[in-house]
Each structure stands twice: as structure tokens, then as C-alpha cells.
Design an enzyme around this catalytic site. Structure first.
Site, PDB file in Angstrom:
ATOM      1  N   ASP A 175       0.905  -1.140   0.000  1.00 49.56           N
ATOM      2  CA  ASP A 175       0.000   0.000   0.000  1.00 49.56           C
ATOM      3  C   ASP A 175       0.944   1.189   0.000  1.00 49.56           C
ATOM      4  O   ASP A 175       1.546   1.500   1.026  1.00 49.56           O
ATOM      5  CB  ASP A 175      -0.872   0.003   1.254  1.00 49.56           C
ATOM      6  CG  ASP A 175      -1.818   1.199   1.250  1.00 49.56           C
ATOM      7  OD1 ASP A 175      -1.390   2.282   0.813  1.00 49.56           O
ATOM      8  OD2 ASP A 175      -2.966   1.053   1.667  1.00 49.56           O
ATOM      9  N   HIS A 176       1.114   1.818  -1.140  1.00 52.12           N
ATOM     10  CA  HIS A 176       2.243   2.750  -1.233  1.00 52.12           C
ATOM     11  C   HIS A 176       2.095   3.946  -0.287  1.00 52.12           C
ATOM     12  O   HIS A 176       3.068   4.625   0.009  1.00 52.12           O
ATOM     13  CB  HIS A 176       2.507   3.183  -2.678  1.00 52.12           C
ATOM     14  CG  HIS A 176       1.568   4.216  -3.219  1.00 52.12           C
ATOM     15  ND1 HIS A 176       0.347   3.902  -3.730  1.00 52.12           N
ATOM     16  CD2 HIS A 176       1.691   5.561  -3.341  1.00 52.12           C
ATOM     17  CE1 HIS A 176      -0.242   5.008  -4.137  1.00 52.12           C
ATOM     18  NE2 HIS A 176       0.537   6.041  -3.919  1.00 52.12           N
ATOM     19  N   LYS A 180       5.046   6.546   2.183  1.00 56.93           N
ATOM     20  CA  LYS A 180       5.244   7.991   2.031  1.00 56.93           C
ATOM     21  C   LYS A 180       5.923   8.547   3.273  1.00 56.93           C
ATOM     22  O   LYS A 180       5.557   8.204   4.394  1.00 56.93           O
ATOM     23  CB  LYS A 180       3.897   8.694   1.816  1.00 56.93           C
ATOM     24  CG  LYS A 180       3.316   8.457   0.428  1.00 56.93           C
ATOM     25  CD  LYS A 180       2.012   9.204   0.252  1.00 56.93           C
ATOM     26  CE  LYS A 180       1.326   8.838  -1.040  1.00 56.93           C
ATOM     27  NZ  LYS A 180       1.743   9.599  -2.197  1.00 56.93           N
ATOM     28  N   GLU A 214      -7.784  14.204  -5.382  1.00 54.99           N
ATOM     29  CA  GLU A 214      -6.923  14.196  -6.569  1.00 54.99           C
ATOM     30  C   GLU A 214      -7.503  15.128  -7.628  1.00 54.99           C
ATOM     31  O   GLU A 214      -8.727  15.222  -7.767  1.00 54.99           O
ATOM     32  CB  GLU A 214      -6.854  12.789  -7.158  1.00 54.99           C
ATOM     33  CG  GLU A 214      -6.204  11.776  -6.261  1.00 54.99           C
ATOM     34  CD  GLU A 214      -6.033  10.455  -7.000  1.00 54.99           C
ATOM     35  OE1 GLU A 214      -5.016  10.288  -7.671  1.00 54.99           O
ATOM     36  OE2 GLU A 214      -6.939   9.619  -6.912  1.00 54.99           O
ATOM     37  N   HIS A 238      -5.658   2.822   1.087  1.00 52.03           N
ATOM     38  CA  HIS A 238      -4.957   4.030   1.533  1.00 52.03           C
ATOM     39  C   HIS A 238      -5.671   4.745   2.690  1.00 52.03           C
ATOM     40  O   HIS A 238      -5.060   5.093   3.694  1.00 52.03           O
ATOM     41  CB  HIS A 238      -4.795   5.031   0.379  1.00 52.03           C
ATOM     42  CG  HIS A 238      -4.121   4.457  -0.835  1.00 52.03           C
ATOM     43  ND1 HIS A 238      -3.145   3.504  -0.762  1.00 52.03           N
ATOM     44  CD2 HIS A 238      -4.286   4.715  -2.157  1.00 52.03           C
ATOM     45  CE1 HIS A 238      -2.732   3.197  -1.990  1.00 52.03           C
ATOM     46  NE2 HIS A 238      -3.421   3.918  -2.857  1.00 52.03           N
TER      47      HIS A 238
HETATM   48  C1  BG6 Z   1      -3.332   4.497  -6.423  1.00 54.54           C
HETATM   49  C2  BG6 Z   1      -4.692   4.516  -7.063  1.00 54.54           C
HETATM   50  O1  BG6 Z   1      -3.234   3.444  -5.496  1.00 54.54           O
HETATM   51  O2  BG6 Z   1      -3.111   5.736  -5.752  1.00 54.54           O
HETATM   52  C3  BG6 Z   1      -4.814   5.673  -8.028  1.00 54.54           C
HETATM   53  O3  BG6 Z   1      -4.898   3.289  -7.760  1.00 54.54           O
HETATM   54  C4  BG6 Z   1      -4.458   6.974  -7.338  1.00 54.54           C
HETATM   55  O4  BG6 Z   1      -6.134   5.751  -8.564  1.00 54.54           O
HETATM   56  C5  BG6 Z   1      -3.119   6.856  -6.616  1.00 54.54           C
HETATM   57  O5  BG6 Z   1      -4.382   7.985  -8.329  1.00 54.54           O
HETATM   58  C6  BG6 Z   1      -2.842   8.086  -5.771  1.00 54.54           C
HETATM   59  O6  BG6 Z   1      -1.543   8.004  -5.275  1.00 54.54           O
HETATM   60  P1  BG6 Z   1      -0.697   9.320  -4.910  1.00 54.54           P
HETATM   61  O7  BG6 Z   1       0.576   8.774  -4.358  1.00 54.54           O
HETATM   62  O8  BG6 Z   1      -0.525  10.074  -6.190  1.00 54.54           O
HETATM   63  O9  BG6 Z   1      -1.501  10.071  -3.905  1.00 54.54           O
END
Ligand code: BG6
Length: 487
Positions: A175-176, A180, A214, A238
Site C-alpha cells: 500500500d504505497h 510515504k 486528486e 490508503h
Molecule cells: C493508487 C490509485 O493506489 O493511488 C490511483 O490506484 C491513485 O487511482 C493513486 O491515483 C494516488 O496516489 P498518490 O501517491 O498520487 O496520492
């Protein structure tokens, strides 16, 4: 410069896809340019396209130049490209794995990372084929991109099947957001300072807001997105992870399981949203044409690869309650959406009013102590306190104690994938989701989707470039509060 890591082989399935091109290869390039990746390490792009190694490297370079700009230096790139290779594999065809297996066979004792940046429906097939080709060694790890599955049942099945090949300690569910810098900082703020802990509870906090907004639309991922929607794409992972870090009890240590145990307790304490609750505690939205920062953008239904009558949500707002002693009665409001007014990830903690006011009351919108932790686009922490307005009388005004973390540390933060990829090489699972966490998250999400279907709750439309449907303001407004951007 970072310390050099042990030599590794990294195999990027979905090697020509969006994530590999935009995030993974630039992240690996950066770690290489910073001296963390050994010259003997190898990175393989793996996909179905017929590409030569040179063609793949040219594609990868174009991607890095587009996403890193001048940071992608010609000399460093040329050195980095020596680590890159390409292997054409149809994930579903066991025979295709043989060539790669042979190439790796002599390096069986080094760390091997299989990064699956494909649809999760392929995870079990790929894991099975890797095992059949004899490619899974004791030093292998598998990284699974989100969303893992579509609901509890599909996630369980994938976990079970991948678990027949890899042990839990070898499975890195990504879960990136957890990678962060700013999310790590949230842990630092909460657990590195004694100051906040006594305030971090019911009786001191009125409510908490988590916004992940976003500006982008669905970009080139229409087909994936239309089958997924904002709840599964963003909230299941997230936003719930951010909520966990905000709400969890202090872990006994930074040991991966100590942290993950505490997050799991939060997920299990989320009050279920059953059936009719979806009508009062959730809002679905879908953007129509509008403009974002002055640029006209099409509506969701006019984006490519979207069904013309799609009812997929591109926005969700939720009221979440956590049934624990610490949080009983403190609502958490979550919202996320595409094509909103600004790119903004922010956690806002609103503290209680003073129990007995002795000063002239400021207007309600100015009355609160707020702690705003901003994660994107910039990283900052702002504490709003009330101070005396200069001049006669005793009128109070909110003023900000503001800390800009970028300004303070004057250094570039690692991108989430830089940190997470290196963690997979190091074998550090702290920032990855454990199977039971994922299961608990899906168990909470599934009834919301069922409720939406049962009550035929279609998404409400909102203009691209706004803050979402008006029902989102009404959701929080019913409790007498406002979203932070509406104050
Ligand atoms: C991803 C989603 O996990 O996270 C995308 O699949 C989204 O839809 C993105 O745009 C947002 O990541 P960040 O790091 O740009 O906030």
C-alpha cells in the site's frame, strides 16, 4: 548517500504497464543513482509484448525522462541501463518461464524479488508458475500490488493460493501510502512526542477528517477503474491505513508485527456499516465535465474505456466510527475523489471547545483548536490556537503555528516506492499489509458495496474541479461540522 544493499534480482511483472513505467523504474533509478543498488543487481521487465532488451530499455528511459525530468542524468542512466533486461512471458503460460528461470539459476542464493504489478486475478497463476519453474528460492519475496482482490472472498482465495507457494514472511502486500515520508512522519508525531498522547482521545477530540483529493481523472486506466471505483481503489487501502495510523494504540516497538497488530485492532473495531447505514453514512459521487485549475476536462462517462451508463463512483465520503474506549463518540470523516479542486491529502483533528468560556465567543468556524497534518502536495503540520486579537477588548482570533517540513529539512523526501522497493530487498515487512489486516479491511468494505446495491444508491454527480457532491457537505453538516476546506 545511502548504504549499498546486497545484490538482488528484481522481476517486474506488468513490466510495460503504467506503474512500472511511472513509478517503479524511476524509483529504482533514483536508488541506483544514490549508490544503494549494486552493479551486480539485475532488474527484469516482464510482459507479453514482443520487445528486445534494447527496445525495453528505450521505453524505460522515455518513462524515466518524462517522470523525473532533468534528474534523469544521461551518464547515470547509461550505467543504470546495464542492470536492465526484458523477458517476454505470458503470465498464464508455464513454458514461457523457462528462459528466465535458466538465466536466474546461477544466482539462486541472492535476494530475488517478484513484483506483481498486474491484475490481482493473475497473482495465483504467476505464483504457481514461478514455483513450477523452480524459481522460488529461500531468498525470494513476492510483492503484491493493491487492490488485492475485489472482495473478502476473492482476496482470501488469492492469499490462500499465493500462500501455498510463499510463506507469510515472504509476502509483501503493498500500500504505497505506507511508504510515504509524510505517513511515516505521522507515526513520528504521534509516538515520538509525549505531547499529543494525552489529547489523542474522546473528551479531547471532537472529530477527525481524512481527505485524499486528486485533480487527476482516470488517466489511461479506464477499464481497471470502471471495474473498481473509489471505495475499492482508495478507501479499502490508503484511507483505512491512514485511519489506522491516526487511531491505533501506541505499539510496544517498531517491530513489523507490533505495528500491524495495533492497526488490525483498529480495523476490527470499525463499526460495520450495514444496509440502510449507507444512505446516511456514505456518499457516492461521479464527476461530470468541468474544469480543473482553468483547464476544461470531460466527464467520467466520456473518458475512454468507461461504460456509457457506468455507475462506478469516482468520489466517496464516509462517516466512520471506531468502537473502542479511546474513540467512542468521535466521528472520523473520510473522503476521496478524482477530478476535485486540488490535489490534497490532509488529516485534520478538531479539538474540543473549552469547557467554560470566559472570553467573548469567536464565530463557530473560528472557535476550534485544529491540528492539520498535510501529507500532499507539501508536507506540513499546523496547529491552530486562539490568541488575543491586538487592540482593545479581549477578542480571540485563530492563529497558526506552522511547520513546513520541506523547508525545515531542506531535502528531497524519498518517493514511497523508493523506500518500499528497498524494504523488499532488505526484508523489512513493517510497511506492508499482513493477510489478516487485508481481510479485516475487506470485511468492513463489503457490506457497504452490498448496501449500495440493495438500496440502489447511484452516485451523485459533481462538477469536475469542485469538492465533490453537495451531499458530502450534508453528510458532515448533519453532525454540525464542516469539511476543513469549507471553513
Ligand atoms: C493508487 C490509485 O493506489 O493511488 C490511483 O490506484 C491513485 O487511482 C493513486 O491515483 C494516488 O496516489 P498518490 O501517491 O498520487 O496520492
Amino acid at each position: 548517500m545511502a548504504a549499498i544493499l546486497p545484490t538482488f534480482d528484481m522481476l517486474l511483472f506488468g513490466g510495460t504497464g503504467d506503474l512500472v513505467t511511472r513509478k517503479l523504474l524511476p524509483a529504482l533509478y533514483r536508488r541506483y543513482a544514490d549508490g544503494q543498488v549494486s552493479e551486480e543487481s539485475r532488474i527484469y521487465g516482464i510482459a507479453r509484448s514482443m520487445l528486445t532488451r534494447a527496445e525495453y530499455i528505450a521505453q524505460a528511459e522515455a518513462g524515466c525522462r518524462e517522470f523525473l525530468g532533468p534528474e534523469c542524468n544521461a551518464q547515470a542512466w547509461s550505467n543504470f541501463s546495464r542492470l536492465l533486461d526484458y523477458s517476454r512471458i505470458d503470465a498464464g503460460s508455464p513454458a514461457d518461464y523457462a528462459v528466465l528461470a535458466a538465466a536466474l539459476a546461477e544466482r539462486a542464493d541472492i535476494v530475488r524479488v517478484f513484483f506483481l504489478s498486474t491484475a490481482s486475478t493473475l497473482f495465483a497463476t504467476i505464483a504457481g508458475n514461478l514455483a513450477a519453474a523452480g524459481m522460488v528460492t529461500a531468498a525470494s519475496r513476492i510483492v503484491l500490488e493493491k487492490p488485492l482482490g475485489n472482495d473478502v472472498a476473492s482476496a482470501e482465495l488469492i492469499n490462500h493460493q499465493v500462500g501455498m507457494v510463499f510463506s507469510e514472511g515472504q509476502i509483501y502486500r503493498i500500500d504505497h501510502y505506507l511508504g510515504k515520508e509524510a505517513v511515516q512522519n505521522l507515526m513520528a508525531v504521534r509516538f515520538g512526542n509525549a505531547l499529543f498522547e494525552p489529547l489523542w482521545r474522546r473528551g479531547m477530540i471532537k472529530h477527525v477528517q481524512i481527505t485524499v483529493a486528486e485533480e487527476l481523472g482516470v488517466e489511461r486506466r479506464g477499464e481497471f477503474y470502471d471495474n473498481t471505483g473509489a471505495l475499492r481503489d482508495m478507501v479499502q487501502n490508503h484511507l483505512l491505513q491512514l485511519l489506522c495510523i491516526m487511531a491505533m494504540e501506541p505499539p510496544a516497538s517498531r517491530d513489523p508485527d507490533a505495528v500491524r497488530d495495533e492497526k488490525l485492532k483498529v480495523l476490527r473495531a470499525l463499526r460495520p456499516l450495514h444496509a440502510r447505514d449507507v444512505l446516511t453514512k456514505t456518499v457516492r459521487g461521479q464527476y461530470r465535465a468541468g474544469s480543473v485549475h482553468g483547464v476544461a476536462v470531460p466527464g467520467y462517462l466520456d473518458e475512454s474505456d468507461i461504460a456509457p451508463d457506468s455507475t462506478t463512483e469516482t468520489f466517496v465520503a464516509l462517516k466512520v466510527e471506531i468502537d473502542t474506549w479511546r474513540w467512542a463518540g468521535v466521528p472520523f470523516y473520510l473522503r476521496t475523489g478524482k477530478r476535485l479542486q486540488d490535489r490534497l491529502t490532509e488529516l485534520v483533528v478538531t479539538f474540543d471547545d473549552v469547557p467554560h468560556p470566559i472570553f467573548e465567543k469567536p464565530p463557530p468556524s473560528e472557535a476550534a483548536n485544529l491540528l492539520v497534518i498535510r501529507l500532499q502536495p507539501d508536507e506540513s503540520i499546523t496547529l491552530t490556537i486562539l490568541a488575543k486579537n491586538p487592540g482593545e477588548g479581549m477578542r480571540l482570533k485563530p492563529v497558526n503555528l506552522a511547520l513546513d517540513l520541506g523547508e525545515t529539512f531542506k531535502t528531497r523526501s524519498l518517493d514511497a516506492y523508493e523506500r518500499l522497493l528497498m524494504d523488499t530487498v532488505k526484508g523489512n515487512l513493517t510497511l506492508f499489509m499482513r493477510r489478516d489486516e487485508l481481510d479485516a479491511a475487506w470485511r468492513w468494505i463489503d457490506p457497504i458495496i452490498t448496501g449500495w446495491h440493495e438500496y440502489d444508491d447511484k452516485p451523485k454527480s459533481y462538477i469536475a474541479g469542485s469538492w465533490g457532491p453537495s451531499a458530502s457537505s450534508a453528510l458532515i453538516g448533519r453532525d454540525g461540522f464542516e469539511w476543513h476546506d469549507e471553513l
